[in-house]
Design a protein around this motif. Structure first.
Motif, PDB file in Angstrom:
ATOM      1  N   ILE A  67     -43.016   3.666  14.509  1.00  0.00           N
ATOM      2  CA  ILE A  67     -42.530   4.141  15.804  1.00  0.00           C
ATOM      3  C   ILE A  67     -41.030   4.377  15.755  1.00  0.00           C
ATOM      4  N   VAL A  68     -40.290   3.447  15.165  1.00  0.00           N
ATOM      5  CA  VAL A  68     -38.835   3.625  15.043  1.00  0.00           C
ATOM      6  C   VAL A  68     -38.523   4.863  14.211  1.00  0.00           C
ATOM      7  N   LYS A  69     -39.216   5.024  13.103  1.00  0.00           N
ATOM      8  CA  LYS A  69     -38.992   6.187  12.230  1.00  0.00           C
ATOM      9  C   LYS A  69     -39.286   7.493  12.963  1.00  0.00           C
ATOM     10  N   GLU A  70     -40.418   7.568  13.646  1.00  0.00           N
ATOM     11  CA  GLU A  70     -40.788   8.791  14.370  1.00  0.00           C
ATOM     12  C   GLU A  70     -39.801   9.084  15.508  1.00  0.00           C
ATOM     13  N   THR A  71     -39.390   8.054  16.208  1.00  0.00           N
ATOM     14  CA  THR A  71     -38.450   8.236  17.315  1.00  0.00           C
ATOM     15  C   THR A  71     -37.105   8.722  16.793  1.00  0.00           C
ATOM     16  N   ASN A  72     -36.603   8.086  15.747  1.00  0.00           N
ATOM     17  CA  ASN A  72     -35.324   8.503  15.166  1.00  0.00           C
ATOM     18  C   ASN A  72     -35.376   9.923  14.620  1.00  0.00           C
ATOM     19  N   SER A  73     -36.486  10.287  13.972  1.00  0.00           N
ATOM     20  CA  SER A  73     -36.574  11.636  13.408  1.00  0.00           C
ATOM     21  C   SER A  73     -36.675  12.700  14.496  1.00  0.00           C
ATOM     22  N   SER A  74     -37.079  12.297  15.693  1.00  0.00           N
ATOM     23  CA  SER A  74     -37.113  13.250  16.810  1.00  0.00           C
ATOM     24  C   SER A  74     -35.773  13.326  17.531  1.00  0.00           C
ATOM     25  N   GLY A  75     -34.800  12.535  17.066  1.00  0.00           N
ATOM     26  CA  GLY A  75     -33.474  12.548  17.687  1.00  0.00           C
ATOM     27  C   GLY A  75     -33.363  11.658  18.914  1.00  0.00           C
ATOM     28  N   GLN A  76     -34.333  10.788  19.100  1.00  0.00           N
ATOM     29  CA  GLN A  76     -34.347   9.899  20.260  1.00  0.00           C
ATOM     30  C   GLN A  76     -34.093   8.457  19.821  1.00  0.00           C
ATOM     31  N   LYS A  77     -34.048   7.565  20.791  1.00  0.00           N
ATOM     32  CA  LYS A  77     -33.817   6.148  20.533  1.00  0.00           C
ATOM     33  C   LYS A  77     -34.992   5.325  21.028  1.00  0.00           C
ATOM     34  N   VAL A  78     -35.191   4.176  20.396  1.00  0.00           N
ATOM     35  CA  VAL A  78     -36.179   3.205  20.841  1.00  0.00           C
ATOM     36  C   VAL A  78     -35.493   1.845  20.890  1.00  0.00           C
ATOM     37  N   VAL A  79     -35.777   1.106  21.947  1.00  0.00           N
ATOM     38  CA  VAL A  79     -35.223  -0.229  22.102  1.00  0.00           C
ATOM     39  C   VAL A  79     -36.369  -1.188  22.405  1.00  0.00           C
ATOM     40  N   PHE A  80     -36.328  -2.357  21.762  1.00  0.00           N
ATOM     41  CA  PHE A  80     -37.321  -3.402  21.973  1.00  0.00           C
ATOM     42  C   PHE A  80     -36.744  -4.423  22.936  1.00  0.00           C
ATOM     43  N   VAL A  81     -37.532  -4.824  23.929  1.00  0.00           N
ATOM     44  CA  VAL A  81     -37.046  -5.780  24.932  1.00  0.00           C
ATOM     45  C   VAL A  81     -38.025  -6.940  25.074  1.00  0.00           C
ATOM     46  N   ASN A  82     -37.490  -8.059  25.569  1.00  0.00           N
ATOM     47  CA  ASN A  82     -38.302  -9.252  25.851  1.00  0.00           C
ATOM     48  C   ASN A  82     -39.127  -9.688  24.640  1.00  0.00           C
ATOM     49  N   ILE A 102     -32.658  -4.383  19.625  1.00  0.00           N
ATOM     50  CA  ILE A 102     -33.353  -5.382  20.429  1.00  0.00           C
ATOM     51  C   ILE A 102     -32.431  -5.847  21.542  1.00  0.00           C
ATOM     52  N   ARG A 103     -32.969  -5.880  22.756  1.00  0.00           N
ATOM     53  CA  ARG A 103     -32.228  -6.399  23.911  1.00  0.00           C
ATOM     54  C   ARG A 103     -33.075  -7.475  24.578  1.00  0.00           C
ATOM     55  N   LYS A 104     -32.408  -8.403  25.253  1.00  0.00           N
ATOM     56  CA  LYS A 104     -33.090  -9.558  25.841  1.00  0.00           C
ATOM     57  C   LYS A 104     -33.992  -9.206  27.013  1.00  0.00           C
ATOM     58  N   SER A 105     -33.637  -8.200  27.780  1.00  0.00           N
ATOM     59  CA  SER A 105     -34.398  -7.889  28.994  1.00  0.00           C
ATOM     60  C   SER A 105     -34.607  -6.391  29.123  1.00  0.00           C
ATOM     61  N   LEU A 106     -35.521  -6.036  30.015  1.00  0.00           N
ATOM     62  CA  LEU A 106     -35.776  -4.630  30.311  1.00  0.00           C
ATOM     63  C   LEU A 106     -34.510  -3.975  30.845  1.00  0.00           C
ATOM     64  N   GLU A 107     -33.811  -4.655  31.698  1.00  0.00           N
ATOM     65  CA  GLU A 107     -32.580  -4.110  32.278  1.00  0.00           C
ATOM     66  C   GLU A 107     -31.538  -3.812  31.201  1.00  0.00           C
ATOM     67  N   GLU A 108     -31.379  -4.746  30.246  1.00  0.00           N
ATOM     68  CA  GLU A 108     -30.432  -4.525  29.153  1.00  0.00           C
ATOM     69  C   GLU A 108     -30.872  -3.368  28.252  1.00  0.00           C
ATOM     70  N   GLY A 109     -32.163  -3.223  28.053  1.00  0.00           N
ATOM     71  CA  GLY A 109     -32.683  -2.114  27.254  1.00  0.00           C
ATOM     72  C   GLY A 109     -32.415  -0.774  27.909  1.00  0.00           C
ATOM     73  N   ILE A 110     -32.635  -0.703  29.218  1.00  0.00           N
ATOM     74  CA  ILE A 110     -32.373   0.534  29.965  1.00  0.00           C
ATOM     75  C   ILE A 110     -30.878   0.846  29.930  1.00  0.00           C
ATOM     76  N   LEU A 111     -30.050  -0.164  30.110  1.00  0.00           N
ATOM     77  CA  LEU A 111     -28.598   0.032  30.051  1.00  0.00           C
ATOM     78  C   LEU A 111     -28.181   0.567  28.684  1.00  0.00           C
TER      79      LEU A 111
END
Length: 117
Positions: A67-82, A102-111
């Motif tokens: 998923i990280v590889k596919e997201t990065n190759s599409s020019g997008q970002k992925v963040v894992f939360v909680n 990786i971020r601790k919370s959904l809010e931090e991931g969105i930020l």
């Protein structure tokens, strides 16, 4: 508990909430297929919420790496939360905690995604 996920389209990202035991390649790969399909259809960043993950083995880890590889190759970002403690320990042992965002919370991931724009 079997693996499952929920998917929600938000205005500026897509949220995938994972739950259960990520151990079977035949069922679990539907998540990867769904992400690949979405990335082909929409130019979107991803948030993967792992708060209800009970366990994952190499099958789950491989799916997350893909998923990280596919997201990065599409020019997008992925963040894992909680990320639960057991899963975080596994990511630390195999050194993926330094590769994954990786971020601790959904809010931090969105930020994180909003700051990345």
């Amino acid at each position: 508990m079997a693996f499952s996920y929920e998917h929600k389209h938000e205005s500026n990202f897509s949220l995938y909430s994972l739950e259960g035991r990520f151990v079977e390649s035949t069922k679990d790969m539907t998540l990867v297929d769904a992400v690949i399909e979405e990335l082909a259809e929409r130019n979107v960043n991803l948030v993967l919420n792992l708060d209800k993950m009970a366990y994952m083995n190499s099958v789950g880890i491989n799916a997350l790496v893909r998923i990280v590889k596919e997201t990065n190759s599409s020019g997008q970002k992925v963040v894992f939360v909680n990320v639960p403690g057991r899963v975080m320990e596994l990511l630390q042992v195999i050194k993926l905690n330094s590769v994954f965002t990786i971020r601790k919370s959904l809010e931090e991931g969105i930020l994180y995604l909003e700051e990345w724009k």
